[in-house]
Write a protein that holds these residues in place. Sequence first.
Motif, PDB file in Angstrom:
ATOM      1  N   UNK A 191      -1.565  -3.918 -13.997  1.00 24.39           N
ATOM      2  CA  UNK A 191      -1.843  -5.220 -14.611  1.00 24.39           C
ATOM      3  C   UNK A 191      -3.196  -5.117 -15.292  1.00 24.39           C
ATOM      4  N   UNK A 192      -3.302  -5.703 -16.471  1.00 28.58           N
ATOM      5  CA  UNK A 192      -4.566  -5.597 -17.196  1.00 28.58           C
ATOM      6  C   UNK A 192      -4.730  -6.767 -18.154  1.00 28.58           C
ATOM      7  N   UNK A 193      -5.969  -7.203 -18.296  1.00 29.19           N
ATOM      8  CA  UNK A 193      -6.317  -8.277 -19.241  1.00 29.19           C
ATOM      9  C   UNK A 193      -7.529  -7.812 -20.035  1.00 29.19           C
ATOM     10  N   UNK A 194      -7.459  -7.827 -21.366  1.00 22.97           N
ATOM     11  CA  UNK A 194      -8.599  -7.379 -22.180  1.00 22.97           C
ATOM     12  C   UNK A 194      -9.870  -8.152 -21.852  1.00 22.97           C
ATOM     13  N   UNK A 195     -10.953  -7.414 -21.623  1.00 20.59           N
ATOM     14  CA  UNK A 195     -12.236  -8.025 -21.331  1.00 20.59           C
ATOM     15  C   UNK A 195     -12.406  -8.471 -19.896  1.00 20.59           C
ATOM     16  N   UNK A 196     -11.335  -8.398 -19.100  1.00 17.86           N
ATOM     17  CA  UNK A 196     -11.397  -8.824 -17.697  1.00 17.86           C
ATOM     18  C   UNK A 196     -11.322  -7.627 -16.757  1.00 17.86           C
ATOM     19  N   UNK A 197     -10.404  -6.710 -17.027  1.00 18.93           N
ATOM     20  CA  UNK A 197     -10.270  -5.515 -16.193  1.00 18.93           C
ATOM     21  C   UNK A 197      -8.832  -5.132 -15.957  1.00 18.93           C
ATOM     22  N   UNK A 198      -8.634  -4.105 -15.165  1.00 22.86           N
ATOM     23  CA  UNK A 198      -7.296  -3.577 -14.879  1.00 22.86           C
ATOM     24  C   UNK A 198      -7.119  -3.364 -13.387  1.00 22.86           C
ATOM     25  N   UNK A 199      -5.856  -3.411 -12.966  1.00 24.30           N
ATOM     26  CA  UNK A 199      -5.519  -3.109 -11.576  1.00 24.30           C
ATOM     27  C   UNK A 199      -4.315  -2.182 -11.544  1.00 24.30           C
ATOM     28  N   UNK A 200      -4.515  -0.995 -10.976  1.00 21.27           N
ATOM     29  CA  UNK A 200      -3.428  -0.063 -10.735  1.00 21.27           C
ATOM     30  C   UNK A 200      -3.108  -0.098  -9.249  1.00 21.27           C
ATOM     31  N   UNK A 201      -1.834  -0.152  -8.918  1.00 16.64           N
ATOM     32  CA  UNK A 201      -1.438  -0.199  -7.506  1.00 16.64           C
ATOM     33  C   UNK A 201      -0.214   0.676  -7.289  1.00 16.64           C
ATOM     34  N   UNK A 202      -0.125   1.264  -6.103  1.00 19.73           N
ATOM     35  CA  UNK A 202       1.034   2.097  -5.779  1.00 19.73           C
ATOM     36  C   UNK A 202       1.351   1.944  -4.299  1.00 19.73           C
ATOM     37  N   UNK A 203       2.589   2.226  -3.967  1.00 16.48           N
ATOM     38  CA  UNK A 203       3.050   2.061  -2.595  1.00 16.48           C
ATOM     39  C   UNK A 203       3.107   3.414  -1.885  1.00 16.48           C
ATOM     40  N   UNK A 204       2.988   3.361  -0.554  1.00 17.68           N
ATOM     41  CA  UNK A 204       3.153   4.537   0.291  1.00 17.68           C
ATOM     42  C   UNK A 204       3.875   4.126   1.569  1.00 17.68           C
ATOM     43  N   UNK A 205       4.505   5.096   2.193  1.00 19.78           N
ATOM     44  CA  UNK A 205       5.211   4.828   3.442  1.00 19.78           C
ATOM     45  C   UNK A 205       4.253   4.912   4.617  1.00 19.78           C
ATOM     46  N   UNK A 206       4.298   3.914   5.481  1.00 20.56           N
ATOM     47  CA  UNK A 206       3.471   3.930   6.687  1.00 20.56           C
ATOM     48  C   UNK A 206       4.080   4.864   7.729  1.00 20.56           C
ATOM     49  N   UNK A 207       3.223   5.436   8.546  1.00 13.92           N
ATOM     50  CA  UNK A 207       3.695   6.271   9.642  1.00 13.92           C
ATOM     51  C   UNK A 207       4.078   5.369  10.814  1.00 13.92           C
ATOM     52  N   UNK A 208       5.324   5.466  11.233  1.00 13.11           N
ATOM     53  CA  UNK A 208       5.839   4.547  12.251  1.00 13.11           C
ATOM     54  C   UNK A 208       5.398   4.913  13.661  1.00 13.11           C
ATOM     55  N   UNK A 209       5.141   6.186  13.902  1.00 13.07           N
ATOM     56  CA  UNK A 209       4.885   6.632  15.277  1.00 13.07           C
ATOM     57  C   UNK A 209       3.433   6.519  15.712  1.00 13.07           C
ATOM     58  N   UNK A 210       2.583   5.995  14.814  1.00 10.22           N
ATOM     59  CA  UNK A 210       1.176   5.842  15.170  1.00 10.22           C
ATOM     60  C   UNK A 210       0.929   4.467  15.755  1.00 10.22           C
ATOM     61  N   UNK A 211      -0.206   4.340  16.415  1.00  9.96           N
ATOM     62  CA  UNK A 211      -0.584   3.037  16.967  1.00  9.96           C
ATOM     63  C   UNK A 211      -0.860   2.080  15.833  1.00  9.96           C
ATOM     64  N   UNK A 212      -0.691   0.769  16.023  1.00  8.49           N
ATOM     65  CA  UNK A 212      -0.950  -0.205  14.979  1.00  8.49           C
ATOM     66  C   UNK A 212      -2.324  -0.037  14.394  1.00  8.49           C
ATOM     67  N   UNK A 213      -2.394  -0.155  13.068  1.00  9.56           N
ATOM     68  CA  UNK A 213      -3.686  -0.008  12.374  1.00  9.56           C
ATOM     69  C   UNK A 213      -4.104  -1.349  11.845  1.00  9.56           C
ATOM     70  N   UNK A 214      -5.344  -1.741  12.113  1.00 12.55           N
ATOM     71  CA  UNK A 214      -5.789  -3.068  11.717  1.00 12.55           C
ATOM     72  C   UNK A 214      -6.780  -3.045  10.601  1.00 12.55           C
ATOM     73  N   UNK A 215      -7.036  -4.198  10.057  1.00 19.55           N
ATOM     74  CA  UNK A 215      -7.971  -4.365   8.957  1.00 19.55           C
ATOM     75  C   UNK A 215      -8.855  -5.561   9.284  1.00 19.55           C
ATOM     76  N   UNK A 216     -10.153  -5.358   9.212  1.00 18.27           N
ATOM     77  CA  UNK A 216     -11.075  -6.435   9.583  1.00 18.27           C
ATOM     78  C   UNK A 216     -10.884  -7.627   8.679  1.00 18.27           C
ATOM     79  N   UNK A 217     -11.265  -8.784   9.177  1.00 18.24           N
ATOM     80  CA  UNK A 217     -11.162  -9.998   8.371  1.00 18.24           C
ATOM     81  C   UNK A 217      -9.837 -10.686   8.601  1.00 18.24           C
ATOM     82  N   UNK A 218      -9.352 -11.380   7.567  1.00 18.34           N
ATOM     83  CA  UNK A 218      -8.149 -12.176   7.709  1.00 18.34           C
ATOM     84  C   UNK A 218      -6.883 -11.354   7.589  1.00 18.34           C
ATOM     85  N   UNK A 219      -6.955 -10.078   7.111  1.00 17.40           N
ATOM     86  CA  UNK A 219      -5.770  -9.253   6.939  1.00 17.40           C
ATOM     87  C   UNK A 219      -5.681  -8.249   8.075  1.00 17.40           C
TER      88      UNK A 219
END
Length: 362
Positions: A331-359
């Motif tokens: 996604x991109x807007x002239x003069x504002x910036x761009x965002x590139x994003x891609x997906x990956x598969x999570x490893x199911x056999x690992x312990x839950x991984x957390x993210x600080x904050x609200x997520x």
Amino acid sequence: MAIRLKKSYKFAFRSSLLITLVSTLILFSFIWVFDLLEYWSFIILYSVITFLVCMAILQIRVQKFIYKRIKKIYDDVTLLEGSNLTAGPITTDMRTLTEEIEKFARDKKIEIDTLKIREAYRRDFLGNVSHELKTPLFTVQGYILTLLDGAIEDKNVRKKYLQRANKGVERLIYIVKDLDLITKLEIGDLNLDYTVFDIIDLIQSVFDLLEIKASKKGIALTFDMEYNKPVWVHADQEKIRQVLTNLIVNSLKYGHKGGTTEVSVENLIKNKVIIRVTDNGEGMSKEHIPRIFERFYRVDRSGSRKEGGSGLGLSIVKHIIEAHGEKIYVESVPGVGSEFSFTLEKEKNRAPAGKAGSKELS
């Protein structure tokens, strides 16, 4: 290739029936006029015999006269490489034959249109390759010719020109390596070494690698928030490192001094995470977005190469992500910036991984 015959009796049957009806009607009219109705049994016998004789004669004539010509059409078409028209039995039914020929013509038209598109792409690709290679080649040649013309006697000039020529050779090697990688990715000749690794740690290592380059541009490399737990993913670690490096380097190329390149890792669905690389740089208009993953395509059509690179970075990114069976978005807007994003598969056999904050990633 052996071709089986599938005879059609429709034409002979319908034609014989029509001839029998007409001739029987004429005979019945004759009998009616001359009051010979006691011969009605003869009319029935006549109708049966007429139908059978007509059926036999017409079918034989159709096979000898029409089938030979139809078989020649099939034989001629078979000469075209890759034709699947004769994959089934030959039919003498005109409707079926017409449908098969029309389908064959449509398929060939699609093939021809595809070949035209590929030919245009090939010409464009060759033009881009020659354009990318000729600049460092001419640069190296220029320095070497200058040295041969006498500058080699000056020790300082000799060293400086050899260093510059070496940079040109390094750029050529860089382009050739990227082309080789893309070729392997496209033909499926590059084996991915799947491992389980912490994507947060990998991103941080890329930040450390590009820290000096970012500081020269005055651009800050940062996460969207503090990640206090690992996020385990299943992929080829070195290839994903290359993806992240290419995307972040791309954001540095077109970022503004004092800007920011931000990376975030979020849940997408149950077994997927999405990694976003966002900048507040130049951005680009919508017409460029469908083509930015093409080899050598540059948003800046001026031909300037001041930022360096092979022009293959985003193309490599797309191929690596697709080789993993994942998706990449922009996604991109002239003069504002761009965002590139891609997906990956999570490893199911690992312990839950957390993210600080609200997520939180799990």
